[in-house]
Design an enzyme around this catalytic site. Structure first.
Site, PDB file in Angstrom:
ATOM      1  N   THR A 181       0.833  -1.148   0.000  1.00 50.72           N
ATOM      2  CA  THR A 181       0.133  -0.100  -0.146  1.00 50.72           C
ATOM      3  C   THR A 181       0.851   1.309   0.098  1.00 50.72           C
ATOM      4  O   THR A 181       2.018   1.238   0.294  1.00 50.72           O
ATOM      5  CB  THR A 181      -0.702  -0.303   1.284  1.00 50.72           C
ATOM      6  OG1 THR A 181      -2.091  -1.054   1.169  1.00 50.72           O
ATOM      7  CG2 THR A 181      -1.484   1.215   1.634  1.00 50.72           C
TER       8      THR A 181
ATOM      9  N   THR B 224      -0.069   0.375   6.779  1.00 52.06           N
ATOM     10  CA  THR B 224       0.074  -0.588   5.728  1.00 52.06           C
ATOM     11  C   THR B 224       0.123  -1.965   6.639  1.00 52.06           C
ATOM     12  O   THR B 224       0.682  -2.088   7.464  1.00 52.06           O
ATOM     13  CB  THR B 224       1.026  -0.223   5.074  1.00 52.06           C
ATOM     14  OG1 THR B 224       1.335  -1.324   4.176  1.00 52.06           O
ATOM     15  CG2 THR B 224       2.400  -0.112   5.691  1.00 52.06           C
TER      16      THR B 224
END
Ligand code: ASP
Length: 343
Positions: free
Chosen positions: A208, A259
């Site tokens: 991410t 993340t």
């Protein structure tokens, strides 16, 4: 006498404010490109350098915005756009594949001044989900739009929709094939899809991008953008577009972008829990981040990390995996780029 007192007070005020002016207002930015099983042995020196260069480009892009007096929201958006354009990170161009072989993107952004926020989930034809999240925040009365509706809104906002296959990359496709083989094997052994997906190694579940920033006006912002998890199914939405889970910003405490294994980050409300510890327990961002990432998440198997910034320009980048792509820079700290956990 009164006059004299006034003169003294006025002149000491002047001295004070001059002193204050001589200390540069703090401004800073941190970014991440995902956490997970990221080990040095898996990279050729050239590959490692490519990642480092892209992280450096993204952090410098955001920093420039801040240096020129721009807003933290603009710095966050600009840094994330760089990473969304890169095929190396699981967001935008590098987004992972769903089980069905397409790409569904999630993103969110938050303004620390007023807790305004915007998010999109499960969009398929948006080149820069972080930009669309920002449009949701600024030009709609909602916080989160999903799927087709989000794309209709995008069209109304003048955003050009792109073909889903423009997010195709050979390395992500290979990851999908491998993930599906593992899932199918589990199915053959009559394990439920959910249990099999849970058992997938972390590198299928992670990646991410995100950014947090403090501008010269003392305002914080945070943003996160992702393709989610390889072989995700049933319209699965992770933590990245969930305000409080993957993204949070308020000037009174801190700004966070996360993340990791999104389900845990949603259930444990990770981003806002970190800021709540700063706000209500008076913790530093380093302590609050460590408490949540290593104290709360690690024991229950919640893998991942966060980037955190406060209004003094302090930065903390805790993670409980073997690596997290990350970078930071402030008016008092030179550019830092890290990938593995020992640097
Ligand atoms: N948190 C993301 C998700 O669960 C994935 C990641 O950050 O690696 O969708």
């Amino acid at each position: 006498m009164k006059k004299l007192l006034f003169a003294i007070t006025a002149s000491s005020c002047l001295t004070l404010s001059n002193d204050a002016l001589s200390v540069e207002t703090p401004f800073a930015i941190a970014i991440h490109g995902g956490a997970g099983t990221i080990e040095k042995a898996r990279f050729t020196p050239e590959q490692e350098q490519l990642y480092r260069d892209k992280l450096s480009e993204a952090v410098e892009t955001g920093y420039k915005v801040l240096e020129l007096g721009g807003e933290s929201l603009d710095a966050v958006t600009a840094a994330i756009e760089v990473l969304e354009q890169s095929p190396y990170f699981n967001a935008g161009r590098g987004a992972v594949y769903t089980y069905e072989g397409s790409h569904e993107l999630d993103a969110s952004i938050m303004d620390g001044r007023n807790r305004q926020a915007g998010a999109v989930a499960g969009v398929k034809h948006i080149e820069s989900p972080i930009n669309l999240a920002r449009l949701v925040m600024e030009n709609s009365v909602h916080v989160m739009l999903s799927g087709q509706g989000a794309e209709e809104f995008a069209k109304e906002q003048g955003v050009t929709l792109i073909e889903n296959n423009l997010f195709d990359t050979p390395h992500r496709y290979e990851a999908l094939i491998k993930a599906k083989q593992k899932l199918d094997k589990a199915k053959a052994a009559s394990k439920a899809y959910q249990a099999a997906h849970k058992a997938l190694p972390n590198n299928y579940k992670m990646g991410t991008v995100g950014a947090v920033a403090l501008d010269k006006n003392g305002n914080l912002a945070a943003g996160t953008s992702t393709g989610g998890m390889t072989a995700k199914r049933y319209g699965r939405v992770g933590d990245a577009p969930v305000i409080g889970a993957g993204t949070f910003a308020e000037n009174e405490s801190c700004a966070v972008s996360a993340t990791g294994h999104g389900e845990y980050f949603i259930r444990y409300n990770v981003a806002s829990d970190i800021c709540a510890r700063v706000k209500y327990q008076g913790k530093t961002i380093a302590d609050a981040g460590n408490d949540v990432i290593n104290g709360v998440l690690k024991p229950i198997g919640g893998t991942g990390g966060v980037i955190i910034i406060d209004t003094k320009g302090n930065i903390s980048l805790p993670f409980n995996t073997s690596g997290m792509y990350r970078a930071s820079k402030s008016n008092t700290q030179a550019t830092y780029v890290g990938i593995f956990n020992d640097e």
